[in-house]
Structure formats: C-alpha cells, structure tokens
Design an enzyme around this catalytic site. Sequence first.
Site, mmCIF file in Angstrom:
data_model
loop_
_atom_site.group_PDB
_atom_site.id
_atom_site.type_symbol
_atom_site.label_atom_id
_atom_site.label_comp_id
_atom_site.label_asym_id
_atom_site.label_seq_id
_atom_site.Cartn_x
_atom_site.Cartn_y
_atom_site.Cartn_z
ATOM 1 N N LYS A 167 0.846 -1.196 0.000
ATOM 2 C CA LYS A 167 0.000 0.000 0.000
ATOM 3 C C LYS A 167 0.881 1.245 0.000
ATOM 4 O O LYS A 167 1.515 1.581 0.997
ATOM 5 C CB LYS A 167 -0.912 0.052 1.232
ATOM 6 C CG LYS A 167 -2.023 1.071 1.013
ATOM 7 C CD LYS A 167 -2.482 1.780 2.258
ATOM 8 C CE LYS A 167 -1.759 3.018 2.599
ATOM 9 N NZ LYS A 167 -1.922 4.158 1.689
ATOM 10 N N GLY A 194 6.739 4.933 8.228
ATOM 11 C CA GLY A 194 5.928 6.138 8.314
ATOM 12 C C GLY A 194 6.124 6.795 9.655
ATOM 13 O O GLY A 194 7.165 6.637 10.290
ATOM 14 N N SER A 195 5.110 7.512 10.098
ATOM 15 C CA SER A 195 5.240 8.286 11.333
ATOM 16 C C SER A 195 5.226 7.369 12.554
ATOM 17 O O SER A 195 4.631 6.284 12.537
ATOM 18 C CB SER A 195 4.091 9.288 11.424
ATOM 19 O OG SER A 195 2.863 8.591 11.434
ATOM 20 N N THR A 196 5.860 7.834 13.606
ATOM 21 C CA THR A 196 5.898 7.062 14.855
ATOM 22 C C THR A 196 4.481 6.891 15.402
ATOM 23 O O THR A 196 4.131 5.818 15.910
ATOM 24 C CB THR A 196 6.829 7.773 15.863
ATOM 25 O OG1 THR A 196 8.144 7.778 15.299
ATOM 26 C CG2 THR A 196 6.878 7.058 17.195
ATOM 27 N N GLY A 245 2.800 4.211 13.442
ATOM 28 C CA GLY A 245 3.552 2.980 13.714
ATOM 29 C C GLY A 245 3.123 2.337 15.028
ATOM 30 O O GLY A 245 2.988 1.109 15.113
ATOM 31 N N GLU A 262 9.705 1.185 10.576
ATOM 32 C CA GLU A 262 10.716 2.204 10.277
ATOM 33 C C GLU A 262 10.023 3.539 10.462
ATOM 34 O O GLU A 262 9.150 3.909 9.673
ATOM 35 C CB GLU A 262 11.221 2.077 8.828
ATOM 36 C CG GLU A 262 11.951 0.785 8.517
ATOM 37 C CD GLU A 262 13.362 0.719 9.111
ATOM 38 O OE1 GLU A 262 13.781 1.662 9.814
ATOM 39 O OE2 GLU A 262 14.026 -0.297 8.880
ATOM 40 N N CYS A 292 13.714 10.616 6.661
ATOM 41 C CA CYS A 292 13.766 10.132 8.048
ATOM 42 C C CYS A 292 15.176 10.215 8.611
ATOM 43 O O CYS A 292 15.362 10.303 9.812
ATOM 44 C CB CYS A 292 13.237 8.710 8.119
ATOM 45 S SG CYS A 292 14.044 7.638 6.945
ATOM 46 N N GLU A 328 10.245 16.118 14.955
ATOM 47 C CA GLU A 328 10.621 15.852 13.565
ATOM 48 C C GLU A 328 9.798 16.779 12.666
ATOM 49 O O GLU A 328 8.583 16.626 12.566
ATOM 50 C CB GLU A 328 10.324 14.393 13.207
ATOM 51 C CG GLU A 328 10.759 14.057 11.802
ATOM 52 C CD GLU A 328 10.363 12.664 11.364
ATOM 53 O OE1 GLU A 328 9.233 12.241 11.629
ATOM 54 O OE2 GLU A 328 11.205 11.997 10.728
#
Length: 455
Positions: free
Chosen positions: A153, A206-208, A211, A228, A262, A355
């Site tokens: 995706k 993607g984003s924490t 995640g 990641e 990242c 970030e």
Amino acid sequence: MSYTLINPATEEAMETIEALDVEAVDAAVEKARGAQVAWAGLNPADRAMLLRRFADAVDGDREHLAELEVRNSGHPIGNARWEAEHVRNVLEYYAATPERLFGKQIPVAGGLDVTFQEPLGVVGVITPWNFPMTIASWGFAPALAAGNAVVLKPAEWTPLTSLRLAELGLEAGLPEGLFQVLTGKGSVVGNRFVTNPTVRKVVFTGSTEVGKQIMAGCADQVKRVTLELGGKSANIVFADADVAKAATTAPSSVFDNSGQDCCARSRILVQRSVFDEFMQHFETAVTSLNVGDPTQSTTDMGPLVSRAHHDAVSAYVDADTPVAFRGTAPEGPGFWFAPTVVTPESRTDRCMTEEIFGPVVAVVPFEDEADAVSLANATEFGLSGSIWTRDVARAIRVARGVESGNLSVNSHSSVRYNTPFGGFKQSGLGRELGPDAHLAFTETKNVFIPTTEQD
Ligand code: NAD
C-alpha cells in the site's frame, strides 16, 4: 471512490487513483495467498531467475520511473534517477536469496537436527510518501525472495512508481497476484493489512504515531511487524574536524529531498569554539543551494510534497523563530519552502525535539565530548547521524555512545542496499536491507530425524 494526484512543483492535477475498500483488499489478499503457495513451491533457481528478470525490467525502465517520481513527488531528477537505480540494485541483491536461504545443521544426540527458513505467507508493506519506490523495494524484494507474496500500500499522495513497479514485475514474469499494489487510504487499506489474518506480517514505514497504532493492532494476532519510523538525527561537529568540509556538506545531509527524509540530520551540534566558523561556511553553502524546477538536473532541492505538508512545515517557522539565515525558493505555484537555519536558545525548543520533516535545521553549540553525546541522545528517536572529527578514537567512542542505528564518520552516508538499516528507540523495530533482511520474512523451523532408536 477515487482521488486526484497533484504535481507538487506546479500544482497541476494529474492521474486519478482508485481508493480501494476492505472487500477489494480481502480479495487481493486471497489471490496473493494462492500465488504464494505456488511461488514457494517453485525451484529456488527459477525464483531467483524471475527476480533477476524483475531487476532487469526495472533497469530498462529507470528513466521512466525517475520521471514519474519527479512529477508525483517533486524529487529532483538527479535524486530520482538514483532512486530507480537503487530499486534495481535491491532486487538484484535479493535475487541471490532463494538459492542461499540456508538453514543450519545442529549437533544433537541420536539423530540429525536441521533448521529451515520457511516463508511467512502474505506480507503487507505500507510505505510513506517521501521515498516511495526505494522504501517499497526494501520490503517487497527480500519478502518475495524468501518465498512470500506481497501486497503493497503506497502513500495516498505518491502511488505512481509503486504501480509501475507492479506492472514491471508482471512483465518480467512474476506470477499473477504475487506482488500487488493496493491504492487507497491508510485507515482502510493499510489497516486491513493489520486486521486480515491471512496477512502474516506488516512492514510499516511512516510516522511514529501511526507505527504505534500498527504495532498495537498487530499484537491482537501476534502478527510479525517491522517498523521504520521518525528521526531527529544529530550531525556532531568537533573543533578538531575539517570544519569547512563539515559545513559545506551539511546542507545535503538535511535538505536532501527537501528535508523529507527520516535520516535528515536536522540537529547540527557544533563545538562552541568553532561555532562561528562553522556558521560562516554553512551560510555560504545554504544560500547557494539551487532550489527549483525538479525536472532540471542542476536542481539540488525541489518542493515539499503537498499543500497540507507545506502548512505543517510552515507552522515551525513564525515571527518568534530564531532564524539565522535562509536559502532561496521560487515564487508562484508549487509547494516551495526555502532551506531554513534556526539557532534556538533552548535545547528543548520544539525545533530541537520534533521531527519537522521539511528543510528546517537547528544548530546549537556544545561544550565537550560528553555534552555532545548526551545532547545527541536527548531525543526519543535514534535513526541516523554523523560525527566529524580527526581523532579516530573519539570517532569510535562517540559512534558507540550515540543511540542510533546508522552513523557515519566525516561523511553523511546515505542508505546502502547491502548494509542493515533501522532505528533505535522510537525510530523503529527490526532492520531492513543488508545481508540478513530476508530472514525477517521467514520463520525458523527445527526438524529432528532420529538415526538411533529413541526412548
Ligand atoms: P504516515 O504515518 O502518515 O503514513 C505512512 C503510511 O501509513 C501511508 O501509506 C499511510 O496511508 C498509512 N497509514 C496511515 N494511517 C494508517 C493506519 N491507521 N493503518 C495503516 N496504515 C496507515 O507517514 P508519512 O507522513 O507518509 O511519512 C512520513 C513519516 O515517515 C516521517 O515520520 C518519517 O520519519 C517516516 N519515515 C521513516 C523512514 C524510516 O526508514 N525510518 C523512512 C521514511 C519515512
């Protein structure tokens, strides 16, 4: 349902993309399961050959893939060409896996004990918009090589290169259904990878924040997961370094891909005695960056990916932000944002802790080695980083002291397909790339065969 993509450099409407629903995802996963069983049953040499053909097909389409990424994501053409070549390299590297997926023979009493690395089944790969094709390949290439099927995706805004890669896989002879790209919303398509029990692993980049949701969702089925996530990496410049070189190379380490990386070294920590010298060289380097039309090979930095992301990055730079200097950016249509250097007074300023994922870098002074390491580690993230010093022992001490998965000394090394990549702390879980990545797409099975009468 469908939606329209926007070219980030021109704001022109482009292709219309289908947003799949849960039923469509389930049908694709079922198809993938059937294809996986046949794929895992193939002779390893045939699987290897098909993956090499896939790599060749990508090789033949590199310029086209690069142009798609320029239009869809605003990447400068030079970067996009590197990305397409990287996908080819990743495929070629893992094409060696099927014939080298070794188990172990373990000495035990009374028989033969061997291990097998069995494929998981169907793997779901969810990618972000910042490096659409490269990050996709880090998931699908080792997963396919280990005998799995993949449903991918891509991020809503940037699906074009992933869709093209699926076409190239088919053209190369991969079985129908083995590698499918499913477009649509994260909350629908991506979330179904988490909840559908036939998907045995989710690889998420993607984003924490998202995640953590994926990890919690996967817990329900004890589903395997690789994450990641975000980063806030430090570029540490000691007084004994080649300060001019550290400063002139620093822009590429944080403004590459418009800071939407990242691994961006978005905190520059400079030893106090050389702070002013560093800033002088850095200003020259930042103001001479060529920010503009991504179709031109002379361009260093393109636009941000979308209007929404432009708004999010802009929120970090207001009238109160201590901006030291900025580079240039074009006027007119496109999501342009000039490279921006800030010098926060406080080490807990949000430019030091959050970030931003855009071309904004914070530069702060430090006192000594212990202070540098402690400041570098003063973040929930731990993905990347650079260390500039002429003292080899210090370089090693600091590299061992910084809590981060990927460090480079007197350089800003980018990701290599043949070395492991991943994060400490909240930057992720697991490693991608390198010699062992395919093992993360297998289960170890132990089999004992007696050679003597057993009790
Ligand atoms: P994001 O988390 O918003 O989205 C990533 C992907 O997840 C997209 O495909 C999205 O559609 C999907 N998604 C969103 N909600 C979901 C849900 N509930 N269930 C399943 N899938 C869902 O991230 P982004 O904005 O696309 O990417 C930027 C982030 O990615 C940054 O934080 C960056 O640091 C991180 N990143 C990390 C790495 C790494 O290797 N560590 C690499 C690139 C980007």
